[in-house]
Design a protein around this motif. Structure first.
Motif, PDB file in Angstrom:
ATOM      1  N   SER A 194      59.010  78.616 -11.937  1.00 25.85           N
ATOM      2  CA  SER A 194      58.414  78.265 -13.049  1.00 25.85           C
ATOM      3  C   SER A 194      57.892  79.579 -13.807  1.00 25.85           C
ATOM      4  O   SER A 194      56.918  80.116 -12.938  1.00 25.85           O
ATOM      5  N   GLY A 195      58.274  80.128 -14.880  1.00 21.35           N
ATOM      6  CA  GLY A 195      57.462  81.168 -15.708  1.00 21.35           C
ATOM      7  C   GLY A 195      56.088  80.859 -16.147  1.00 21.35           C
ATOM      8  O   GLY A 195      55.203  81.926 -16.089  1.00 21.35           O
ATOM      9  N   SER A 196      55.732  79.615 -16.188  1.00 17.34           N
ATOM     10  CA  SER A 196      54.119  79.318 -16.324  1.00 17.34           C
ATOM     11  C   SER A 196      53.390  79.377 -15.009  1.00 17.34           C
ATOM     12  O   SER A 196      52.113  79.489 -15.215  1.00 17.34           O
ATOM     13  N   TYR A 197      53.852  79.683 -13.668  1.00 19.25           N
ATOM     14  CA  TYR A 197      53.180  79.755 -12.786  1.00 19.25           C
ATOM     15  C   TYR A 197      53.089  81.400 -12.659  1.00 19.25           C
ATOM     16  O   TYR A 197      53.944  82.188 -12.364  1.00 19.25           O
ATOM     17  N   ARG A 198      51.995  81.657 -12.761  1.00 18.20           N
ATOM     18  CA  ARG A 198      51.375  83.167 -12.639  1.00 18.20           C
ATOM     19  C   ARG A 198      51.557  83.839 -11.490  1.00 18.20           C
ATOM     20  O   ARG A 198      50.948  83.286 -10.453  1.00 18.20           O
ATOM     21  N   THR A 199      52.281  84.758 -11.428  1.00  7.51           N
ATOM     22  CA  THR A 199      52.267  85.853 -10.200  1.00  7.51           C
ATOM     23  C   THR A 199      52.297  87.272 -10.737  1.00  7.51           C
ATOM     24  O   THR A 199      52.317  87.545 -11.917  1.00  7.51           O
ATOM     25  N   ALA A 200      51.885  88.226  -9.763  1.00  8.14           N
ATOM     26  CA  ALA A 200      51.750  89.666 -10.395  1.00  8.14           C
ATOM     27  C   ALA A 200      53.075  90.107  -9.889  1.00  8.14           C
ATOM     28  O   ALA A 200      53.404  91.495 -10.245  1.00  8.14           O
TER      29      ALA A 200
END
Length: 192
Positions: A73-79
């Motif tokens: 999911s794009g709402s799960y933030r990663t770098a």
């Protein structure tokens, strides 16, 4: 910092192991996805890091079939995301927006969210379709790299070569790998 680390079915699993070890040492949270092709390569090559070795270095391990994983999911933030090695098949999926497994879905999400996506291919020679897929991936926003170590640092071991490639790849995320000697810098970090 949180990074997704994908390992696809190209030979070169020691590169993934070196990157995961460096990320662990740097305190980066990692979400590992290993494709079924990579698992077959590990088994076929027999020597070198295996799935358990990679998993032991990762903060979280996701099954490639789990399209409901956090990193899908794009709402799960990663770098960002690193795929190392990146097989020709995975490269083609990234180039054409295919998201039929978690590895390709996480790459798609990374591009969609305009986060850094680094693809490290390890295959030679490069046929025209692969070159076109490298260009298409680049145009979509990915950074395409080859597992090509430099030699100006005068490597003595295979580990030295792995370290060089790992440091150059992690540079793309603004991470400094200790002990990496840059061009025209002495080992203490000064300019030569």
């Amino acid at each position: 910092m949180r990074l997704v680390v994908g390992v696809s079915g190209g030979s070169g699993i020691p590169y993934a192991y070196a990157a995961l070890r460096a990320l662990r040492d740097l305190g980066v949270e990692t979400h590992l996805i290993v494709s079924s092709g990579a698992k077959r390569v590990m088994s076929a090559e027999g020597t070198g890091p295996q799935l358990a070795d990679l998993s032991a270095l990762a903060s979280h391990v996701h099954e490639d079939r789990d399209l409901a994983a956090s990193v899908a999911s794009g709402s799960y933030r990663t770098a960002g995301m690193l795929i190392m090695p990146c097989s020709a098949g995975t490269l083609a999926k990234v180039a054409h927006g295919m998201a039929d497994n978690l590895l390709s879905r996480a790459a798609h999400v990374t591009l969609k969210e305009r986060r850094p996506l680094v693809l490290v291919v390890r295959e030679d020679p490069l046929p025209r379709p692969m070159l076109l897929n490298m260009l298409a991936s680049h145009d979509a926003g990915a950074t395409v790299m080859t597992a090509s170590p430099g030699f100006y640092h005068r490597p003595d071991t295979v580990e030295d070569l792995l370290h060089f490639v790992t440091a150059r790849v992690l540079d793309q995320f603004g991470l400094d790998v200790p002990g990496f000697q840059r061009w025209k810098e002495d080992p203490a970090g000064g300019v030569m």
